[in-house]
Design a protein around this motif. Structure first.
Motif, short mmCIF file in Angstrom:
data_model
loop_
_atom_site.label_atom_id
_atom_site.label_comp_id
_atom_site.label_asym_id
_atom_site.label_seq_id
_atom_site.Cartn_x
_atom_site.Cartn_y
_atom_site.Cartn_z
N ARG A 1 -5.42 9.30 -4.78
CA ARG A 1 -4.58 8.11 -4.64
C ARG A 1 -5.30 7.09 -3.80
O ARG A 1 -5.71 7.36 -2.67
CB ARG A 1 -3.26 8.47 -3.96
CG ARG A 1 -2.25 9.01 -4.92
CD ARG A 1 -0.87 8.98 -4.30
NE ARG A 1 0.13 9.44 -5.25
CZ ARG A 1 0.56 8.70 -6.26
NH1 ARG A 1 0.09 7.48 -6.43
NH2 ARG A 1 1.45 9.17 -7.09
N ARG A 2 -5.42 5.91 -4.30
CA ARG A 2 -6.17 4.91 -3.56
C ARG A 2 -5.28 4.17 -2.57
O ARG A 2 -4.05 4.17 -2.68
CB ARG A 2 -6.80 3.92 -4.53
CG ARG A 2 -8.27 4.18 -4.76
CD ARG A 2 -8.79 3.37 -5.90
NE ARG A 2 -8.32 1.99 -5.85
CZ ARG A 2 -8.75 1.07 -6.69
NH1 ARG A 2 -9.64 1.38 -7.63
NH2 ARG A 2 -8.29 -0.14 -6.64
N ALA A 3 -5.91 3.55 -1.62
CA ALA A 3 -5.15 2.90 -0.55
C ALA A 3 -4.25 1.80 -1.09
O ALA A 3 -3.10 1.66 -0.70
CB ALA A 3 -6.09 2.33 0.50
N ASP A 4 -4.77 1.00 -1.98
CA ASP A 4 -3.97 -0.12 -2.49
C ASP A 4 -2.75 0.37 -3.27
O ASP A 4 -1.70 -0.28 -3.26
CB ASP A 4 -4.84 -1.07 -3.33
CG ASP A 4 -5.59 -0.35 -4.42
OD1 ASP A 4 -5.54 0.90 -4.46
OD2 ASP A 4 -6.24 -1.01 -5.23
N ALA A 5 -2.90 1.51 -3.90
CA ALA A 5 -1.75 2.07 -4.61
C ALA A 5 -0.64 2.41 -3.64
O ALA A 5 0.52 2.05 -3.83
CB ALA A 5 -2.17 3.29 -5.41
N LEU A 6 -1.01 3.08 -2.57
CA LEU A 6 -0.02 3.43 -1.56
C LEU A 6 0.62 2.18 -0.97
O LEU A 6 1.83 2.12 -0.75
CB LEU A 6 -0.67 4.26 -0.45
CG LEU A 6 -1.19 5.63 -0.89
CD1 LEU A 6 -1.93 6.31 0.24
CD2 LEU A 6 -0.04 6.48 -1.38
N ARG A 7 -0.23 1.17 -0.76
CA ARG A 7 0.30 -0.08 -0.23
C ARG A 7 1.35 -0.65 -1.18
O ARG A 7 2.44 -1.06 -0.79
CB ARG A 7 -0.84 -1.07 -0.02
CG ARG A 7 -0.92 -1.61 1.40
CD ARG A 7 -1.98 -2.69 1.53
NE ARG A 7 -3.29 -2.26 1.11
CZ ARG A 7 -4.07 -2.92 0.25
NH1 ARG A 7 -3.64 -4.04 -0.30
NH2 ARG A 7 -5.27 -2.48 -0.06
N SER A 8 1.00 -0.67 -2.45
CA SER A 8 1.95 -1.18 -3.44
C SER A 8 3.26 -0.42 -3.39
O SER A 8 4.35 -1.01 -3.40
CB SER A 8 1.35 -1.08 -4.85
OG SER A 8 0.30 -1.99 -5.01
N ILE A 9 3.15 0.89 -3.34
CA ILE A 9 4.35 1.71 -3.38
C ILE A 9 5.28 1.38 -2.21
O ILE A 9 6.48 1.14 -2.42
CB ILE A 9 3.97 3.21 -3.36
CG1 ILE A 9 3.32 3.58 -4.68
CG2 ILE A 9 5.19 4.07 -3.11
CD1 ILE A 9 2.80 4.98 -4.75
N THR A 10 4.73 1.35 -1.02
CA THR A 10 5.61 1.05 0.11
C THR A 10 6.11 -0.39 0.04
O THR A 10 7.25 -0.67 0.41
CB THR A 10 4.89 1.28 1.46
OG1 THR A 10 3.79 0.38 1.56
CG2 THR A 10 4.42 2.70 1.57
N ALA A 11 5.26 -1.29 -0.47
CA ALA A 11 5.71 -2.68 -0.63
C ALA A 11 6.91 -2.73 -1.56
O ALA A 11 7.89 -3.42 -1.31
CB ALA A 11 4.57 -3.54 -1.16
#
Lengths: 203, 203
Positions: free
Chosen positions: A18-28
């Motif tokens: 899982r890439r960092a930007d994906a996690l960022r998107s999810i929490t966003a």
DNA sequence: ACTAAGTCTTACGTCAATGTCCAAGTTACT
DNA sequence: AGTAACTTGGACATTGACGTAAGACTTAGT
């Protein structure tokens, strides 16, 4: 893609990269959904995406359906509330003060998620619902019962009512803040006097 | 056809002939809408029609649009609440008791319309909103102020908070009843003890 | 019993939201 | 620098709710 539901489970069941930007998107997305749905429970996926600053498709990249999004949302909120409850350290000190502490951390401060209470989607089975609410209710009930035994809370009052009434007051205070009729400080102040009055045993 | 909005206005502006079954339909629609929207604020016109036991088209025969229906609904509810308030005779007796009386007649008894509070349609201008709420708020504020002057209500508490908190408790009690966790009698009982505790001046 | 008012069924056009697909472009990791 | 993961924009099928319309039928009032 892969649903986020695997995320909050403890040990990774599938060794998923899982890439960092994906996690960022999810929490966003989840944050935006919380914020948006709190105002309009009928908010569109597009509304949420826009509020999250991403495209609608990205939402679908992480949550297969609106249903799934709400599902994940509920799980996260529940988790947050449980954390807040544990942080409030309900087992220490007078029970009525603990109730106030609970509201301060869990409700007024952290955003007051009223939609959580009234967002009962049709395709939610009661078993799951129970299961979600159980850890919260258990902690709260324990607190109230303790308070009644130590005579800090009126034993005459039904436990369920003490809880409902307390949460209702917390919600009301949150509303006042949200509507700009009170500052957060005033809200806390007023809760500190109102809750004990409500639940303390008559002299 | 003709909108119902002319109905509740005092003297008939246009000498419109209205048959008994039409009036029956209209109140059936309004009742069903109240009932249905209380459960799901996104309820369909068809849902409402079905709940009213008539066809969707008949709804449109009386209300040109969904908007118009909600509009009429709000007006009727407001009217009912005002009536209930006046029936509660708030100017007599202790103020805290009057508050309880108010909840008994207006909220718990008559159906507890929570959707009224949270149903803020986008295309509603604030002026109209104010105008609708004004008669209610005025009466309630007058009551609270009187109570504070006569030292039956704690003058320390903000008027707005007394109102919010009282209504919140009333709503909570209504919820308990609706959820089957309390009988109406128990709800009234618990309100009778909780409201005074909440608002009475500390000894 | 006559007549106007009201309702029902069926049908249709519109519109907005959901969910899916793909191709091209970015961004993070190693 | 290379590659897989991620995001994006556009396009499209589908569905459900809204609103409109017309003709047949039923009901209320006089």
């Amino acid at each position: 893609m892969t649903t986020v539901s695997e995320l909050q489970s403890g040990p990774p069941p599938s060794p998923r990269r899982r890439r960092a930007d994906a996690l960022r998107s999810i929490t966003a997305i989840l944050d935006a959904a919380t914020e948006t749905l709190n105002r309009r429970s009928e908010a569109t996926i597009e509304d949420i995406a826009k509020a999250a600053g991403i495209s609608r498709q990205t939402v679908y990249a992480h949550f297969p359906s609106r249903e799934a999004l709400l599902q994940a949302l509920m799980e996260r909120v529940t988790e947050q509330v449980v954390t807040a409850i544990d942080a409030a350290d309900l087992d220490t000190g007078p029970a009525d003060a603990a109730l106030v502490r609970l509201l301060e951390t869990g409700w007024v401060a952290l955003g007051t998620n009223p939609f959580l209470l009234h967002l009962t989607l049709p395709p939610i089975d009661p078993e799951q619902e129970r299961e979600r609410h159980e850890p919260i209710l258990a902690r709260l009930e324990r607190l109230v019962v303790r308070g009644q035994e130590q005579d800090e809370i009126d034993p005459q009052l039904p436990v369920a009512w003490v809880l409902s009434a307390t949460l209702a007051l917390g919600h009301a205070a949150g509303e006042e803040v949200r509507a700009g009729r009170m500052t957060p400080t005033e809200a806390v102040q007023v809760l500190r006097t109102s809750i004990p009055r409500l639940v303390r045993p008559g002299r």
